[in-house]
Design an enzyme around this catalytic site. Structure first.
Site, PDB file in Angstrom:
ATOM      1  N   ASN A  18       0.877  -1.166   0.000  1.00  0.00           N
ATOM      2  CA  ASN A  18       0.000   0.000   0.000  1.00  0.00           C
ATOM      3  C   ASN A  18       0.919   1.222   0.000  1.00  0.00           C
ATOM      4  OD1 ASN A  18      -1.770   2.074   0.501  1.00  0.00           O
ATOM      5  ND2 ASN A  18      -2.176   1.513   2.635  1.00  0.00           N
ATOM      6  N   TRP A  19       1.013   1.835  -1.172  1.00  0.00           N
ATOM      7  CA  TRP A  19       1.965   2.955  -1.306  1.00  0.00           C
ATOM      8  C   TRP A  19       1.475   4.213  -0.589  1.00  0.00           C
ATOM      9  CZ3 TRP A  19       4.027   3.204  -7.072  1.00  0.00           C
ATOM     10  CH2 TRP A  19       4.691   1.999  -7.362  1.00  0.00           C
ATOM     11  N   LYS A  20       0.222   4.241  -0.189  1.00  0.00           N
ATOM     12  CA  LYS A  20      -0.378   5.440   0.417  1.00  0.00           C
ATOM     13  C   LYS A  20      -0.155   6.649  -0.512  1.00  0.00           C
ATOM     14  CE  LYS A  20       0.398   3.486   4.936  1.00  0.00           C
ATOM     15  NZ  LYS A  20       0.180   3.688   6.344  1.00  0.00           N
ATOM     16  N   HIS A  52      -9.527   1.458   4.885  1.00  0.00           N
ATOM     17  CA  HIS A  52      -8.234   1.621   5.574  1.00  0.00           C
ATOM     18  C   HIS A  52      -8.443   2.579   6.759  1.00  0.00           C
ATOM     19  CE1 HIS A  52      -4.082   2.693   6.401  1.00  0.00           C
ATOM     20  NE2 HIS A  52      -3.732   1.611   5.736  1.00  0.00           N
ATOM     21  N   GLU A 100      -6.779   4.958   7.764  1.00  0.00           N
ATOM     22  CA  GLU A 100      -6.539   6.371   7.434  1.00  0.00           C
ATOM     23  C   GLU A 100      -7.769   6.973   6.748  1.00  0.00           C
ATOM     24  OE1 GLU A 100      -2.773   5.688   5.478  1.00  0.00           O
ATOM     25  OE2 GLU A 100      -1.945   5.123   7.418  1.00  0.00           O
ATOM     26  N   GLU A 156      -5.505  -4.778  10.696  1.00  0.00           N
ATOM     27  CA  GLU A 156      -4.454  -3.793  10.903  1.00  0.00           C
ATOM     28  C   GLU A 156      -4.707  -3.029  12.202  1.00  0.00           C
ATOM     29  OE1 GLU A 156      -2.552  -2.756   6.834  1.00  0.00           O
ATOM     30  OE2 GLU A 156      -4.143  -1.327   7.243  1.00  0.00           O
ATOM     31  N   GLY A 169       2.552   2.196  10.560  1.00  0.00           N
ATOM     32  CA  GLY A 169       3.509   3.275  10.337  1.00  0.00           C
ATOM     33  C   GLY A 169       4.252   3.702  11.598  1.00  0.00           C
ATOM     34  N   SER A 201       3.455  -2.267  10.185  1.00  0.00           N
ATOM     35  CA  SER A 201       4.922  -2.318  10.298  1.00  0.00           C
ATOM     36  C   SER A 201       5.518  -3.674   9.920  1.00  0.00           C
ATOM     37  CB  SER A 201       5.373  -1.883  11.696  1.00  0.00           C
ATOM     38  OG  SER A 201       4.937  -0.560  11.949  1.00  0.00           O
ATOM     39  N   GLY A 256       2.771  -1.032   4.173  1.00  0.00           N
ATOM     40  CA  GLY A 256       2.951   0.358   3.771  1.00  0.00           C
ATOM     41  C   GLY A 256       4.411   0.661   3.496  1.00  0.00           C
ATOM     42  N   GLY A 257       5.070   1.238   4.487  1.00  0.00           N
ATOM     43  CA  GLY A 257       6.444   1.739   4.352  1.00  0.00           C
ATOM     44  C   GLY A 257       7.414   0.801   3.643  1.00  0.00           C
TER      45      GLY A 257
HETATM   46  C1  PEP Z   1      -0.725   0.125   5.783  1.00  0.00           C
HETATM   47  O1  PEP Z   1      -0.585   1.139   5.135  1.00  0.00           O
HETATM   48  O2  PEP Z   1      -1.741  -0.537   5.601  1.00  0.00           O
HETATM   49  C2  PEP Z   1       0.335  -0.284   6.721  1.00  0.00           C
HETATM   50  C3  PEP Z   1       0.188  -1.397   7.376  1.00  0.00           C
HETATM   51  O3  PEP Z   1       1.437   0.533   6.840  1.00  0.00           O
HETATM   52  P1  PEP Z   1       2.870   0.185   7.485  1.00  0.00           P
HETATM   53  O4  PEP Z   1       3.303  -1.129   6.905  1.00  0.00           O
HETATM   54  O5  PEP Z   1       3.756   1.319   7.078  1.00  0.00           O
HETATM   55  O6  PEP Z   1       2.676   0.094   8.974  1.00  0.00           O
END
Ligand code: PEP
Length: 250
Positions: free
Chosen positions: A9-11, A94, A96, A166, A172, A212, A233-234
């Site tokens: 998930n590039w956000k 999500h 966010e 999640e 993040g 994470s 994500g990251g």
């Molecule tokens: C996400 O964006 O769904 C996520 C889990 O981010 P991260 O891996 O950066 O915690």
């Protein structure tokens, strides 16, 4: 047998030129074909993803959509727009989107129904906040989200669904849920699907952990019985790390 599924998930990261570079690098990576790999990119990068990932080895999708096909919905993208460019997935609900943009379960449910109507695979996110976890309310929270988000979704469609558990406090932040805690919640979700639908549906639905996830912890998480994949994500923003996540069995 559920196929493991790792999705980036590039956000809100990567301009079109940056996205093209990363997509080309991902395409060149040697990825384990026993693992389903995908990226969910910003709306503006979707056409590049469609063009570059045209062989279907790495799937792609949107990070959100509105449930209507077209119309006066400024700023939104539609399921038709996603299917027209052959997108596979759409992330829905999500945290966010829920917390920053105020999306509620009723809206998310409309989106889930619309995604299935258009043959898109929803990656439905759920998870508790830190306060809810500290009050031991994680199961209550996730149950309420899933029951509401899957209202009127058929058993056949649920079998094709991907659910991403999640915990918000792990997204993040660098804090990962322990693999035992992640497994406990993924098992809870699978049992909930069995209660709401059937044992067969609960055995077919794929459940990801997100929060994470990185090359250093993916193996331990993926070894758990009820964790079928990861939403990342990251660590999905570098081709090398993304490949290491997909290749966690090698
Ligand atoms: C996400 O964006 O769904 C996520 C889990 O981010 P991260 O891996 O950066 O915690």
């Amino acid at each position: 047998m559920r196929k493991p599924v790792i999705v980036g998930n590039w956000k809100m990261n990567k301009t079109v030129s940056e996205a093209k570079e990363l997509l080309e690098a991902i395409k060149k990576s040697d990825l384990d074909s026993e693992v389903e790999a995908g990226v969910c990119v910003p709306a503006i990068d979707l056409c590049a993803a469609s063009k570059i990932l045209d062989d279907g080895v790495v799937k792609f999708g949107g990070q959100n959509m509105y449930f209507e096909e077209s119309g006066a919905f400024t700023g939104e993208i539609s399921p038709l727009m996603l299917t027209d460019i052959k997108a596979d997935y759409v992330i829905l609900g999500h945290s966010e989107r829920r917390d920053i943009f105020g999306e509620d379960d009723k809206l998310i449910n409309e989106k889930v129904l619309s995604a299935f109507d258009h043959d898109l695979t929803p990656i439905l996110c759920c998870g508790e906040s830190l306060e809810e976890r500290e009050a031991d309310k994680q199961e209550e929270k996730v149950k309420a989200q899933i029951e509401a988000d899957l209202k009127d979704v058929s058993e056949d469609d649920v079998k094709k669904l991907i659910i991403a558990y999640e915990p918000i406090w792990a997204i993040g932040t660098g804090k990962t849920a322990s693999s035992d805690d992640a497994e406990a919640m993924c098992a809870f979700i699978r049992n909930l699907i069995a209660e709401l639908y059937s044992k067969e549906a609960s055995e077919a639905v794929r459940i990801q952990y997100g929060g994470s996830v990185k090359p250093a912890n993916v193996k331990e998480l993926m070894a758990k019985e009820n964790i079928d994949g990861a939403l990342v994500g990251g660590a999905s923003l570098k081709a090398e790390d993304f490949a290491a996540l997909v290749n966690h069995r090698k």
